[in-house]
Design a protein around this motif. Sequence first.
Motif, PDB file in Angstrom:
ATOM      1  N   ALA A 144     122.658  76.293  64.972  1.00  7.97           N
ATOM      2  CA  ALA A 144     123.883  77.072  64.784  1.00  7.97           C
ATOM      3  C   ALA A 144     123.563  78.434  64.209  1.00  7.97           C
ATOM      4  O   ALA A 144     122.514  78.648  63.597  1.00  7.97           O
ATOM      5  CB  ALA A 144     124.830  76.324  63.840  1.00  7.97           C
ATOM      6  N   GLN A 152     127.265  77.052  58.145  1.00  4.49           N
ATOM      7  CA  GLN A 152     126.364  75.954  58.497  1.00  4.49           C
ATOM      8  C   GLN A 152     124.928  76.285  58.110  1.00  4.49           C
ATOM      9  O   GLN A 152     124.178  75.416  57.656  1.00  4.49           O
ATOM     10  CB  GLN A 152     126.465  75.653  59.996  1.00  4.49           C
ATOM     11  CG  GLN A 152     125.867  74.305  60.392  1.00  4.49           C
ATOM     12  CD  GLN A 152     126.254  73.890  61.799  1.00  4.49           C
ATOM     13  OE1 GLN A 152     127.280  74.315  62.324  1.00  4.49           O
ATOM     14  NE2 GLN A 152     125.431  73.063  62.414  1.00  4.49           N
ATOM     15  N   ALA A 168     133.685  75.684  70.811  1.00  5.54           N
ATOM     16  CA  ALA A 168     134.053  75.829  69.400  1.00  5.54           C
ATOM     17  C   ALA A 168     132.932  76.495  68.618  1.00  5.54           C
ATOM     18  O   ALA A 168     131.940  75.855  68.261  1.00  5.54           O
ATOM     19  CB  ALA A 168     134.371  74.460  68.808  1.00  5.54           C
ATOM     20  N   TYR A 169     133.097  77.784  68.350  1.00  6.32           N
ATOM     21  CA  TYR A 169     132.124  78.525  67.539  1.00  6.32           C
ATOM     22  C   TYR A 169     132.485  78.338  66.066  1.00  6.32           C
ATOM     23  O   TYR A 169     132.883  79.271  65.371  1.00  6.32           O
ATOM     24  CB  TYR A 169     132.129  79.997  67.922  1.00  6.32           C
ATOM     25  CG  TYR A 169     131.515  80.287  69.272  1.00  6.32           C
ATOM     26  CD1 TYR A 169     130.175  80.665  69.378  1.00  6.32           C
ATOM     27  CD2 TYR A 169     132.266  80.191  70.433  1.00  6.32           C
ATOM     28  CE1 TYR A 169     129.603  80.940  70.622  1.00  6.32           C
ATOM     29  CE2 TYR A 169     131.697  80.456  71.679  1.00  6.32           C
ATOM     30  CZ  TYR A 169     130.372  80.828  71.756  1.00  6.32           C
ATOM     31  OH  TYR A 169     129.800  81.096  72.981  1.00  6.32           O
ATOM     32  N   ARG A 178     130.127  73.010  62.540  1.00 13.47           N
ATOM     33  CA  ARG A 178     130.372  71.624  62.958  1.00 13.47           C
ATOM     34  C   ARG A 178     130.167  70.622  61.827  1.00 13.47           C
ATOM     35  O   ARG A 178     130.616  69.487  61.932  1.00 13.47           O
ATOM     36  CB  ARG A 178     129.525  71.253  64.180  1.00 13.47           C
ATOM     37  CG  ARG A 178     128.031  71.089  63.968  1.00 13.47           C
ATOM     38  CD  ARG A 178     127.382  70.719  65.297  1.00 13.47           C
ATOM     39  NE  ARG A 178     125.936  70.623  65.231  1.00 13.47           N
ATOM     40  CZ  ARG A 178     125.254  69.506  65.420  1.00 13.47           C
ATOM     41  NH1 ARG A 178     125.891  68.384  65.688  1.00 13.47           N
ATOM     42  NH2 ARG A 178     123.940  69.504  65.359  1.00 13.47           N
ATOM     43  N   TRP A 210     129.901  72.783  70.843  1.00 17.64           N
ATOM     44  CA  TRP A 210     129.779  73.638  69.660  1.00 17.64           C
ATOM     45  C   TRP A 210     128.997  74.894  70.041  1.00 17.64           C
ATOM     46  O   TRP A 210     127.941  74.821  70.655  1.00 17.64           O
ATOM     47  CB  TRP A 210     129.029  72.901  68.545  1.00 17.64           C
ATOM     48  CG  TRP A 210     129.722  71.678  68.029  1.00 17.64           C
ATOM     49  CD1 TRP A 210     129.391  70.382  68.281  1.00 17.64           C
ATOM     50  CD2 TRP A 210     130.862  71.634  67.160  1.00 17.64           C
ATOM     51  NE1 TRP A 210     130.255  69.524  67.635  1.00 17.64           N
ATOM     52  CE2 TRP A 210     131.170  70.272  66.928  1.00 17.64           C
ATOM     53  CE3 TRP A 210     131.652  72.614  66.547  1.00 17.64           C
ATOM     54  CZ2 TRP A 210     132.235  69.867  66.118  1.00 17.64           C
ATOM     55  CZ3 TRP A 210     132.707  72.211  65.752  1.00 17.64           C
ATOM     56  CH2 TRP A 210     132.996  70.861  65.535  1.00 17.64           C
TER      57      TRP A 210
END
Length: 532
Positions: free
Chosen positions: A110, A115, A420-421, A424, A449
């Motif tokens: 990511a 994150q 989905a940026y 997570r 993701w």
Amino acid sequence: MTIAITASGAAAEAVASVVPTLVGDLVASGITVQDPSLWGPEAEAEAAKRLGWAEAITVSAELVPQIVALRHRLAAKGLNNFVLAGMGGSSLAPEVITRTYGVELTVLDATEPGQVLDALNVDLEHTVLIVSSKSGSTVETASQRKAFEKAFSDAGYSDVHDRIIVVTDPGSPLDRSAREAGYVVFNADPNIGGRYSALSAFGLVPSGLAGADIEELLGEADAVTVELAQDRADNPGLVLGAVLGGTTPLRDKIAIVADGTHIQGFPDWAEQLIAESTGKLGRGLLPVVIGVDAPEITEGLHDVQIIRLVASTEETREVAPGEVEISGSLGAQILTWEYAVAVAGRLLGINPFDQPDVESAKVATRSLLDGEPEPVPAAFTASGVDVRGAGGIDLGDSLESAVEGLLRHLTDDGYVAIQAYLDRVAAPGAVALRDALAARTRRPVTFGWGPRFLHSTGQYHKGGPSNGVFLQITQIPETDLEIPGSPFSFGTLVAAQAAGDATVLAEHGRPVLTLTVTDVAQALPILLGALR
């Protein structure tokens, strides 16, 4: 049999009609001896340098004692918290292996700042970073490496050479720089592409260091090699390959559901293998990762093939009409699916070993980072969500109308991709958006993701059939994180990756709706309401 496959309906018909031809053409034995001509003259040059996975078990066996010895050496120094910086094939296989074996590995695939910060802030004192990349030029991995090197330096650790382990191709830029820095380096077979690398150093080093029994994993794969090499009607690689690529008419949406299997997260690994291998030249197979209660299962969609991963059992179990069930060990499943996707590529008439459209999003991202353009203003803001559209969407003036404008482009043979940026780790509940949209549209919906999916289904999105509509969800990070030695931050990078991919999709005629939120937890109920 180490792998059991039971098919019904169109899948069973494909097995009956296609497998005899594959047997007669000596496809299974051809893959085993690494015959690059199996996919036609246009693919031969690439295939000639991408079939090393067929002998990965033998080549990788010598790595096992080296990995185990290093794990013991690190443990003696108190270094037992492992973080993997890698994307695509460098991260997906280790995630499946370690989850299945029940050992801890933080997979950092990511660029969302929260994150990255989470990985940096959890037990840094006992942390080892595994940097995994064929070349080392992958922007995500290079940025993560810089962040950890700075964190180790700022903490005053004198043993940084023990805290960074590198997996890369021999002679790569990363190979050279890592050796100069004094890091431990494992070289992988350069004749294996990323998505086929699960049983190579890319899959084994992170998994083995984290504590997975990689010797057992290789043994499981080895147990199925004889079956996969034989030109026989019951060869599981040929059977599964026929299921994937041999139905008539082609069921080109492959819905994979874990239903009782002990293997954790396998559909996410298979997703990359299938999408990146087959999504090109305007055709291909779209993998759709679903749960046991997913709307797609009961809709009876004409272009969807349901494949269930079930527990190994001797009991007779009736397969649902039109579905396929597969059981087997993790190692055997990995090698069988690799054979099967290679077979499906032959049936589809494509080269399963290149990824011609992956680079376009990277180029667009780099252009945005270098040019530093002003952000595209939102068309409007509703309920705290900024709304933007590309590719000819009529947005209207509300979240509901914007979603409706996107879905007007959805065809009877199309699909929806949610990108989905988001963080997570902090927002796992975002996956609920998938089922909500699938129930509404009665069409297959994928969930990825970002930017992780760019190294997976991103190839299919641009190179596959032009029948997808795309919902991007991005967030404005609460806290950003600078990338040492770079003119941009992680927050800037992830925003550029989302914007760059949206630009490329729109240039390919794909409609894209981008919804940007600030507080994800607060926004999710609002988004669910709009999607339903």
